[in-house]
Design a protein around this motif. Structure first.
Motif, PDB file in Angstrom:
ATOM      1  N   GLU A 405       0.858  -1.190   0.000  1.00  0.00           N
ATOM      2  CA  GLU A 405       0.000   0.000   0.000  1.00  0.00           C
ATOM      3  C   GLU A 405       0.896   1.242   0.000  1.00  0.00           C
ATOM      4  O   GLU A 405       1.871   1.315   0.748  1.00  0.00           O
ATOM      5  N   VAL A 406       0.561   2.208  -0.859  1.00  0.00           N
ATOM      6  CA  VAL A 406       1.389   3.421  -0.968  1.00  0.00           C
ATOM      7  C   VAL A 406       1.144   4.357   0.213  1.00  0.00           C
ATOM      8  O   VAL A 406       0.011   4.607   0.613  1.00  0.00           O
ATOM      9  N   GLY A 407       2.234   4.853   0.765  1.00  0.00           N
ATOM     10  CA  GLY A 407       2.169   5.846   1.839  1.00  0.00           C
ATOM     11  C   GLY A 407       3.490   6.594   1.864  1.00  0.00           C
ATOM     12  O   GLY A 407       4.292   6.476   0.937  1.00  0.00           O
ATOM     13  N   GLU A 408       3.723   7.365   2.944  1.00  0.00           N
ATOM     14  CA  GLU A 408       4.984   8.111   3.029  1.00  0.00           C
ATOM     15  C   GLU A 408       6.058   7.252   3.681  1.00  0.00           C
ATOM     16  O   GLU A 408       5.827   6.595   4.693  1.00  0.00           O
ATOM     17  N   ILE A 409       7.245   7.254   3.073  1.00  0.00           N
ATOM     18  CA  ILE A 409       8.368   6.480   3.626  1.00  0.00           C
ATOM     19  C   ILE A 409       8.951   7.244   4.814  1.00  0.00           C
ATOM     20  O   ILE A 409       9.214   8.449   4.736  1.00  0.00           O
TER      21      ILE A 409
END
Length: 566
Positions: A405-409
């Protein structure tokens, strides 16, 4: 996911430890150790001139003691405004040895940018190239500068280049003011004649004391001074050393094309070479033909770089005339590495080229693919030893994303900065609960490999869809006629934003907008494909070769504003 489950560790080869015992000592101590262990070995190669570790250490002590004789005190800031050269290495370690904090300064800065950085850092000393002295002189009165140290490329050129260089310089730059040695202006060559090697020792607490104020690009507002301690830099350099486990102490040769005023060149080339007693080949600027000639002659084994550097070499018309087979290992940083470039470069050299990831705030490296072990194309790899990384789908409150799932690293580790210089508000935005929020959007797969989809602020939202420029750029790079490409979101009255591609073609290649559009639509969903293409001779770049997407977006907005006001 549980705090201790670091799924990526299962891919670590036996040679790379998951945790390292870092040396708690000042960064400059590694120069002393290499000089004691390998005094006669060559440390620097510069346009035909070579200096041994003993010579570099001796000159570093002279510079440090001269700084102290002028009243430099622990914690004072010393700006270094030089291209890669022996002086840039000696001034850096000399300033640290004297107890100072180094402020790396880009030689391409305009007066406005230079004045801002000198004022913000409160630097009392600056070491600059003679060509840049007029710029320093103009802003000096508006800053806290007390002393200016001037040096020229010719100061380290071998005979007869040192005699010819002033004529070449005059032809290229015309007449410029050459200051005399005396008062508050000091000539490097005179210092080396006059100074002693007796440096007063300065107590350093590596975990607390700053070694560096490294200014970030300032794509949003003014650049910020990233506070990096001695320990931050030592830890990241020792991680590099373990990651490149086939590198041999006292035996390798490193290509120093990446500028040392950029944190990646400073860690991956300069600090690592000094720690590993590796000969550094210093290139004051990136000229593809010069670099190819130098690789052919000097046979470097390690070549940290950036994608645009590798692209520039691969597309050089005379590439086939040079032998690049000495190159064994390259970690590419500062921008996404197109898969095409990776494959082509490995074929040309027979060495390994992998993508790494990091940011100024983490000294800079946090992730990389393995050079000689499992790697995944299109991924930035896995976190380095003692480095944790997570993907957060929200920061208020902190909420972790699921796998894929895409999020902030966000990252955590001994290489993460103390904060921004005199800027608590900005520090609090990126450091939360010990995590450094990177501003990059990405995801982690089941195997623990991380992927960057794009900068949070570069994501394009067109007609309600999220589009990541990097994905579109990868497709553009696959076209045989495309040398460089960058994609940006530009204002669009109907879609909110629309996708525009800026493209540089390879020499001798022709391509129409229609042909490129047809090519893109074979690999991209209709909403992701660029709606506008612009062919250019070159793209705006930073000194490290990172393409300035924001500059193109700003140009576009300005153009639209002008049209509206007509």
């Amino acid at each position: 996911m549980g705090e201790d489950v670091k799924v990526w560790f299962k891919h670590y080869p036996a040679e790379i430890p998951t945790s390292i015992q870092y040396d708690e000592k000042p960064l400059q101590q590694f120069l002393q150790e290499s000089a004691e262990e390998y005094p006669d070995m060559k440390a620097l190669h510069f346009l035909g001139k070579e200096l041994s570790f003993e010579e570099v250490f001796s000159q570093t002590k002279k510079i440090a003691s001269y700084f102290q004789s002028l009243g430099l005190e622990k914690g004072d800031r010393v700006a270094i405004m030089l291209p890669n050269s022996p002086q840039s290495v000696i001034a850096y370690y000399g300033a640290l040895m004297a107890g100072a904090i180094v402020v790396p300064t880009n030689p391409l800065y305009t007066e406005r940018e230079l004045e801002y950085q000198l004022k913000d850092s409160g630097a009392h000393f600056i070491v600059c190239l003679d060509l840049l002295y007029p710029r320093v002189k103009k802003v000096r009165d508006n800053t806290d500068l007390k002393h200016v140290f001037v040096t020229g490329i010719k100061d380290y050129l071998p005979f007869p280049k040192n005699l010819l260089y002033p004529f070449v310089q005059k032809k290229e730059y015309g007449e410029f003011e050459k200051p005399k040695h005396g008062g508050t202006v000091h000539q490097w060559v005179n210092i080396l004649k006059e100074a002693t090697e007796s440096v007063k020792s300065v107590e350093v607490n590596p975990k607390e004391d700053l070694a560096l104020l490294q200014y970030t690009g300032g794509t949003t507002g003014f650049p910020k001074g990233v506070m990096l301690t001695h320990y931050n830099l030592v830890a990241n350099t020792q991680m590099s050393q373990h990651w490149m486990y086939k590198a041999k102490k006292g035996q390798d040769v490193t290509m120093g094309v990446l500028p040392f005023f950029h944190v990646y060149g400073m860690t991956a080339v300069m600090n690592l070479s000094i720690m590993m007693a590796t000969k550094m080949i210093l290139m004051p600027k990136f000229d593809p033909e010069d670099v190819l000639k130098t690789i052919d002659k000097q046979k470097p084994t390690l070549f940290p770089g950036a994608p645009t550097i590798y692209v520039g070499l691969l597309n050089h018309p005379n590439l086939k005339n040079y032998d690049l087979s000495s190159v064994e290992a390259c970690i590419s940083g500062s921008a996404p590495l197109p898969i095409e470039v990776q494959e082509k470069f490995e074929k040309e050299t027979g060495g390994k080229l992998v993508e790494g990831y990091g940011l100024t705030e983490s000294s800079p490296v946090t992730h990389s693919n393995f050079l000689w072990d499992k790697r995944v194309s299109g991924s930035i790899g896995v976190p380095w030893p003692d480095t944790d990384a997570k993907i957060f789908k929200s920061t208020e409150p902190l909420e972790e994303a699921e796998l894929n799932e895409v999020g902030e690293i966000a990252v955590k580790g001994p290489q993460v900065m103390k904060g921004y210089w005199n800027n608590q508000e900005e520090t609090d935005k990126v450091l939360k609960d010990g995590w450094l929020f990177t501003g990059d959007m990405g995801y982690m797969d089941e195997e623990g490999f991380f992927y960057v989809v794009d900068r949070k602020k570069d994501m394009i939202i067109a007609g309600g869809y999220n589009i990541y420029p990097r994905e579109v750029e990868e497709v553009l790079y696959e076209h045989e006629s495309v040398q460089e490409a960058v994609v940006a979101g530009i204002p669009d009255p109907y879609r909110g934003e629309t996708v525009k591609a800026y493209v540089v073609l390879k020499d001798g290649h022709e391509l129409t907008e229609e042909e490129l559009n047809e090519f893109c639509r074979k690999s991209l969903a209709a909403y992701k494909a660029p709606r506008i293409y612009e062919f250019r001779d070159e793209l705006p770049k930073t000194a490290v070769g990172k393409i300035l997407r924001r500059k193109l977006v700003d140009e576009e907005k300005e153009k639209q504003n002008k049209q509206q006001s007509v």
